[in-house]
Design a protein around this motif. Structure first.
Motif, PDB file in Angstrom:
ATOM      1  N   TRP A 193      -1.021 -32.460 -28.275  1.00 56.73           N
ATOM      2  CA  TRP A 193      -0.173 -31.863 -27.246  1.00 56.73           C
ATOM      3  C   TRP A 193       0.717 -32.930 -26.619  1.00 56.73           C
ATOM      4  CZ3 TRP A 193      -0.145 -26.782 -27.296  1.00 56.73           C
ATOM      5  CH2 TRP A 193      -1.291 -26.092 -27.699  1.00 56.73           C
ATOM      6  N   ILE A 194       1.928 -32.518 -26.238  1.00 55.32           N
ATOM      7  CA  ILE A 194       2.854 -33.407 -25.537  1.00 55.32           C
ATOM      8  C   ILE A 194       3.119 -32.790 -24.169  1.00 55.32           C
ATOM      9  CG2 ILE A 194       5.104 -34.546 -25.586  1.00 55.32           C
ATOM     10  CD1 ILE A 194       5.166 -34.056 -28.612  1.00 55.32           C
ATOM     11  N   PHE A 195       2.888 -33.550 -23.112  1.00 54.20           N
ATOM     12  CA  PHE A 195       3.081 -33.060 -21.746  1.00 54.20           C
ATOM     13  C   PHE A 195       4.280 -33.762 -21.117  1.00 54.20           C
ATOM     14  CE2 PHE A 195      -1.681 -33.350 -22.354  1.00 54.20           C
ATOM     15  CZ  PHE A 195      -1.822 -32.032 -22.764  1.00 54.20           C
ATOM     16  N   ARG A 196       5.089 -33.015 -20.361  1.00 53.64           N
ATOM     17  CA  ARG A 196       6.229 -33.619 -19.670  1.00 53.64           C
ATOM     18  C   ARG A 196       6.299 -33.085 -18.242  1.00 53.64           C
ATOM     19  NH1 ARG A 196      12.613 -33.171 -20.136  1.00 53.64           N
ATOM     20  NH2 ARG A 196      12.192 -31.112 -21.027  1.00 53.64           N
ATOM     21  N   TYR A 197       6.413 -34.003 -17.298  1.00 46.94           N
ATOM     22  CA  TYR A 197       6.530 -33.669 -15.885  1.00 46.94           C
ATOM     23  C   TYR A 197       7.927 -34.037 -15.381  1.00 46.94           C
ATOM     24  CZ  TYR A 197       1.411 -33.189 -15.307  1.00 46.94           C
ATOM     25  OH  TYR A 197       0.101 -32.797 -15.377  1.00 46.94           O
ATOM     26  N   PRO A 198       8.479 -33.258 -14.454  1.00 47.52           N
ATOM     27  CA  PRO A 198       9.735 -33.666 -13.824  1.00 47.52           C
ATOM     28  C   PRO A 198       9.479 -34.794 -12.834  1.00 47.52           C
ATOM     29  CG  PRO A 198       8.932 -31.643 -12.836  1.00 47.52           C
ATOM     30  CD  PRO A 198       8.007 -31.949 -13.984  1.00 47.52           C
ATOM     31  N   GLY A 199      10.474 -35.632 -12.614  1.00 43.91           N
ATOM     32  CA  GLY A 199      10.327 -36.729 -11.660  1.00 43.91           C
ATOM     33  C   GLY A 199      10.602 -36.270 -10.233  1.00 43.91           C
ATOM     34  N   LYS A 200      11.156 -37.179  -9.427  1.00 44.51           N
ATOM     35  CA  LYS A 200      11.387 -36.885  -8.016  1.00 44.51           C
ATOM     36  C   LYS A 200      12.410 -35.772  -7.817  1.00 44.51           C
ATOM     37  CE  LYS A 200      10.154 -41.509  -6.372  1.00 44.51           C
ATOM     38  NZ  LYS A 200      10.619 -42.720  -5.642  1.00 44.51           N
ATOM     39  N   ASP A 201      13.323 -35.592  -8.801  1.00 40.70           N
ATOM     40  CA  ASP A 201      14.334 -34.542  -8.652  1.00 40.70           C
ATOM     41  C   ASP A 201      13.745 -33.146  -8.831  1.00 40.70           C
ATOM     42  OD1 ASP A 201      13.948 -34.285 -11.415  1.00 40.70           O
ATOM     43  OD2 ASP A 201      15.699 -35.494 -11.901  1.00 40.70           O
ATOM     44  N   GLY A 202      12.502 -33.060  -9.329  1.00 40.56           N
ATOM     45  CA  GLY A 202      11.824 -31.776  -9.460  1.00 40.56           C
ATOM     46  C   GLY A 202      12.325 -30.880 -10.571  1.00 40.56           C
ATOM     47  N   ALA A 203      13.148 -31.419 -11.465  1.00 43.00           N
ATOM     48  CA  ALA A 203      13.708 -30.618 -12.552  1.00 43.00           C
ATOM     49  C   ALA A 203      13.571 -31.355 -13.876  1.00 43.00           C
ATOM     50  CB  ALA A 203      15.175 -30.292 -12.277  1.00 43.00           C
ATOM     51  N   LEU A 204      13.286 -30.591 -14.932  1.00 44.10           N
ATOM     52  CA  LEU A 204      13.182 -31.171 -16.262  1.00 44.10           C
ATOM     53  C   LEU A 204      14.568 -31.312 -16.886  1.00 44.10           C
ATOM     54  CD1 LEU A 204      10.166 -29.051 -17.568  1.00 44.10           C
ATOM     55  CD2 LEU A 204      10.118 -31.497 -17.032  1.00 44.10           C
ATOM     56  N   GLY A 205      14.764 -32.418 -17.613  1.00 43.59           N
ATOM     57  CA  GLY A 205      16.046 -32.669 -18.255  1.00 43.59           C
ATOM     58  C   GLY A 205      16.240 -31.852 -19.520  1.00 43.59           C
ATOM     59  N   ARG A 206      17.448 -31.915 -20.046  1.00 47.28           N
ATOM     60  CA  ARG A 206      17.812 -31.146 -21.229  1.00 47.28           C
ATOM     61  C   ARG A 206      17.219 -31.759 -22.493  1.00 47.28           C
ATOM     62  NH1 ARG A 206      22.789 -31.138 -20.094  1.00 47.28           N
ATOM     63  NH2 ARG A 206      23.365 -32.964 -21.305  1.00 47.28           N
ATOM     64  N   GLY A 249      13.011 -34.993 -28.127  1.00 41.55           N
ATOM     65  CA  GLY A 249      14.459 -34.885 -28.272  1.00 41.55           C
ATOM     66  C   GLY A 249      15.176 -34.837 -26.940  1.00 41.55           C
ATOM     67  N   LEU A 250      14.732 -35.645 -25.983  1.00 45.19           N
ATOM     68  CA  LEU A 250      15.365 -35.665 -24.661  1.00 45.19           C
ATOM     69  C   LEU A 250      16.787 -36.203 -24.770  1.00 45.19           C
ATOM     70  CD1 LEU A 250      12.417 -37.068 -22.490  1.00 45.19           C
ATOM     71  CD2 LEU A 250      12.904 -34.713 -23.158  1.00 45.19           C
ATOM     72  N   ASP A 251      17.693 -35.559 -24.032  1.00 45.85           N
ATOM     73  CA  ASP A 251      19.098 -35.970 -24.020  1.00 45.85           C
ATOM     74  C   ASP A 251      19.287 -37.004 -22.913  1.00 45.85           C
ATOM     75  OD1 ASP A 251      21.802 -36.282 -23.989  1.00 45.85           O
ATOM     76  OD2 ASP A 251      22.291 -34.158 -23.679  1.00 45.85           O
ATOM     77  N   TRP A 252      19.466 -38.267 -23.307  1.00 43.08           N
ATOM     78  CA  TRP A 252      19.555 -39.340 -22.321  1.00 43.08           C
ATOM     79  C   TRP A 252      20.853 -39.307 -21.522  1.00 43.08           C
ATOM     80  CZ3 TRP A 252      14.922 -40.134 -21.700  1.00 43.08           C
ATOM     81  CH2 TRP A 252      14.027 -40.414 -22.732  1.00 43.08           C
ATOM     82  N   ASN A 253      21.812 -38.478 -21.945  1.00 40.96           N
ATOM     83  CA  ASN A 253      23.051 -38.325 -21.173  1.00 40.96           C
ATOM     84  C   ASN A 253      22.867 -37.390 -19.980  1.00 40.96           C
ATOM     85  OD1 ASN A 253      24.628 -39.958 -22.918  1.00 40.96           O
ATOM     86  ND2 ASN A 253      24.808 -38.242 -24.365  1.00 40.96           N
ATOM     87  N   ASP A 254      21.747 -36.693 -19.954  1.00 37.68           N
ATOM     88  CA  ASP A 254      21.437 -35.807 -18.834  1.00 37.68           C
ATOM     89  C   ASP A 254      20.693 -36.613 -17.765  1.00 37.68           C
ATOM     90  OD1 ASP A 254      20.699 -33.865 -17.067  1.00 37.68           O
ATOM     91  OD2 ASP A 254      19.587 -32.634 -18.498  1.00 37.68           O
ATOM     92  N   PRO A 255      21.258 -36.769 -16.567  1.00 39.34           N
ATOM     93  CA  PRO A 255      20.606 -37.555 -15.495  1.00 39.34           C
ATOM     94  C   PRO A 255      19.214 -37.050 -15.133  1.00 39.34           C
ATOM     95  CG  PRO A 255      22.884 -37.042 -14.931  1.00 39.34           C
ATOM     96  CD  PRO A 255      22.559 -36.219 -16.142  1.00 39.34           C
ATOM     97  N   LEU A 256      18.965 -35.747 -15.336  1.00 36.94           N
ATOM     98  CA  LEU A 256      17.660 -35.196 -14.975  1.00 36.94           C
ATOM     99  C   LEU A 256      16.542 -35.766 -15.835  1.00 36.94           C
ATOM    100  CD1 LEU A 256      18.561 -31.417 -14.463  1.00 36.94           C
ATOM    101  CD2 LEU A 256      18.205 -33.161 -12.709  1.00 36.94           C
ATOM    102  N   ASN A 257      16.877 -36.302 -16.996  1.00 41.40           N
ATOM    103  CA  ASN A 257      15.866 -36.873 -17.890  1.00 41.40           C
ATOM    104  C   ASN A 257      15.437 -38.281 -17.482  1.00 41.40           C
ATOM    105  OD1 ASN A 257      15.037 -35.063 -19.973  1.00 41.40           O
ATOM    106  ND2 ASN A 257      17.089 -35.196 -20.874  1.00 41.40           N
ATOM    107  N   LYS A 258      16.183 -38.909 -16.612  1.00 38.95           N
ATOM    108  CA  LYS A 258      15.935 -40.320 -16.310  1.00 38.95           C
ATOM    109  C   LYS A 258      14.593 -40.561 -15.603  1.00 38.95           C
ATOM    110  CE  LYS A 258      19.781 -41.563 -18.147  1.00 38.95           C
ATOM    111  NZ  LYS A 258      20.927 -42.105 -17.428  1.00 38.95           N
ATOM    112  N   ASP A 259      14.092 -39.541 -14.884  1.00 36.08           N
ATOM    113  CA  ASP A 259      12.831 -39.755 -14.160  1.00 36.08           C
ATOM    114  C   ASP A 259      11.682 -38.889 -14.689  1.00 36.08           C
ATOM    115  OD1 ASP A 259      13.755 -37.332 -13.326  1.00 36.08           O
ATOM    116  OD2 ASP A 259      13.585 -37.724 -11.179  1.00 36.08           O
ATOM    117  N   ASP A 260      11.908 -38.103 -15.748  1.00 35.44           N
ATOM    118  CA  ASP A 260      10.811 -37.328 -16.340  1.00 35.44           C
ATOM    119  C   ASP A 260       9.804 -38.267 -16.993  1.00 35.44           C
ATOM    120  OD1 ASP A 260      12.266 -35.185 -15.547  1.00 35.44           O
ATOM    121  OD2 ASP A 260      12.808 -34.489 -17.560  1.00 35.44           O
TER     122      ASP A 260
END
Length: 350
Positions: free
Chosen positions: A174-187, A202-213
């Motif tokens: 299993w792969i688990f992913r949590y959102p960071g301080k922004d509370g939203a998961l990235g694309r 396959g996280l999109d590093w151009n999406d700022p929301l992914n930076k803290d997941d």
């Protein structure tokens, strides 16, 4: 030792039955076919009654021995309703089971072949057909309606304050992913999947929301706080099984599914309740997914909000882990050596 004795008793019972059957064959040879058949029917009738009594005793004994001891009390608030539905279903089907089994074995004993008795053929009766079709249909409809009620609750929109965790199945973990301080998961984009580069989802590093997941190796949940699972698969169909919480949901490639629930007990409390110091909540794959299916077992830790916040603070984002080499590029060897020489000279001058 008790298990060995139980097996021995079962073996002896089968031996006795076998010997009785052999004796019946010899009797048929000596007395003739008709008398032998009548005697065989009597023996079989008594054996059926004995099997009925012992079987019902065994069912009661197993229920008394195992009731509440396999998974124990539901560890989620929503699971309480699921348990109630299971008990109601077992009660209804249990009553039907006992009645039909008693009738089955008693009729085989009471109406065995006897001298002067003729078989009564009862090919059809509209009234009986309606009774044993309509009553089960109504009972099953009611049970299905209650089941749908719980299903719609678990798959409905989660409360606004619910935590969000993405759970993705792949062969074979299993792969688990949590959102960071922004509370939203990235694309995400399947084209970006690159396990060798640490990008398993396959996280999109151009999406700022992914930076803290961040992606931990085990699930952490807060007791008393709703949590929403966003479930998916990276390859074949898997199934998120949460037996202690009475939850289950398919993980389908390309089709995200969701469920939410509220944990009732912490892992520490469950260790005390079960008397098992090694107790852990688990997430398992309940869908046969390949040769490594057996290994798809993950650990869930339920803790207090304070413990959870401390754990979150210790986690590093997936972006920082996969881009560690670009965060602070090292100086060339020559420059580093010259810089160290200048510092040493300055220190001597002082």
């Amino acid at each position: 030792m008790s298990g060995f004795l139980a097996v021995l008793v079962v073996v002896l019972i089968f031996i006795v039955i076998f010997q009785i059957a052999k004796a019946s064959e010899y009797v048929s040879i000596l007395k003739g076919e008709k008398k032998a058949r009548e005697q065989s029917n009597r023996i079989n009738g008594f054996l059926l009654i004995a099997f009925l009594v012992l079987g019902l005793i065994g069912v009661y004994w197993c229920n008394d021995l195992l009731k509440g001891k396999i998974l124990g009390e539901s560890a989620s608030e929503q699971g309480e309703g699921v348990d109630t539905l299971i008990y109601v279903t077992l009660a209804i089907t249990g009553v039907v089971f006992v009645i039909t089994q008693i009738a089955l074995f008693w009729f085989a004993f009471k109406y065995q072949e006897k001298e002067g008795r003729k078989a009564f053929y009862f090919p059809h009766n509209n009234k009986l057909e309606v009774i044993w079709t309509v009553i089960p249909a109504i009972a099953l409809t009611i049970l299905v309606a209650f089941g749908l009620k719980h299903w719609f609750q678990l798959t409905s929109e989660a409360p606004k304050d619910a935590a969000v965790v993405e759970v993705t199945g792949k062969q074979f973990n299993w792969i688990f992913r949590y959102p960071g301080k922004d509370g939203a998961l990235g694309r995400r984009d399947i084209k970006n999947i690159d396990p060798s580069a640490g990008n398993e989802l396959g996280l999109d590093w151009n999406d700022p929301l992914n930076k803290d997941d961040f992606m931990p190796t085990e699930l952490h949940l807060v007791v008393g706080k709703p949590v929403k699972f966003i479930i998916g698969s990276r390859d074949v169909i898997h199934d998120v099984g949460l037996p202690h919480f009475r939850m289950k949901m398919d993980a389908v490639p390309g089709i995200p599914t969701t469920l939410w629930f509220t944990p009732k007990f912490t892992t520490k409390q469950m260790k005390e309740k079960t008397g098992n110091p090694d107790f852990t909540f688990e997430i398992s794959c309940d869908q046969m997914c390949g040769s490594g299916h057996y290994s798809m077992r993950g650990v869930i830790v339920v803790e207090t909000q304070e413990e959870y916040d401390k754990w979150v603070a210790s986690q590093k984002s997936t972006y920082s882990l996969t881009h560690a080499d670009t965060a602070a590029p090292a100086a060339p060897a020559g420059e580093a050596k010259a810089d160290s020489t200048q510092k040493a000279v300055a220190a001597n001058i002082q």
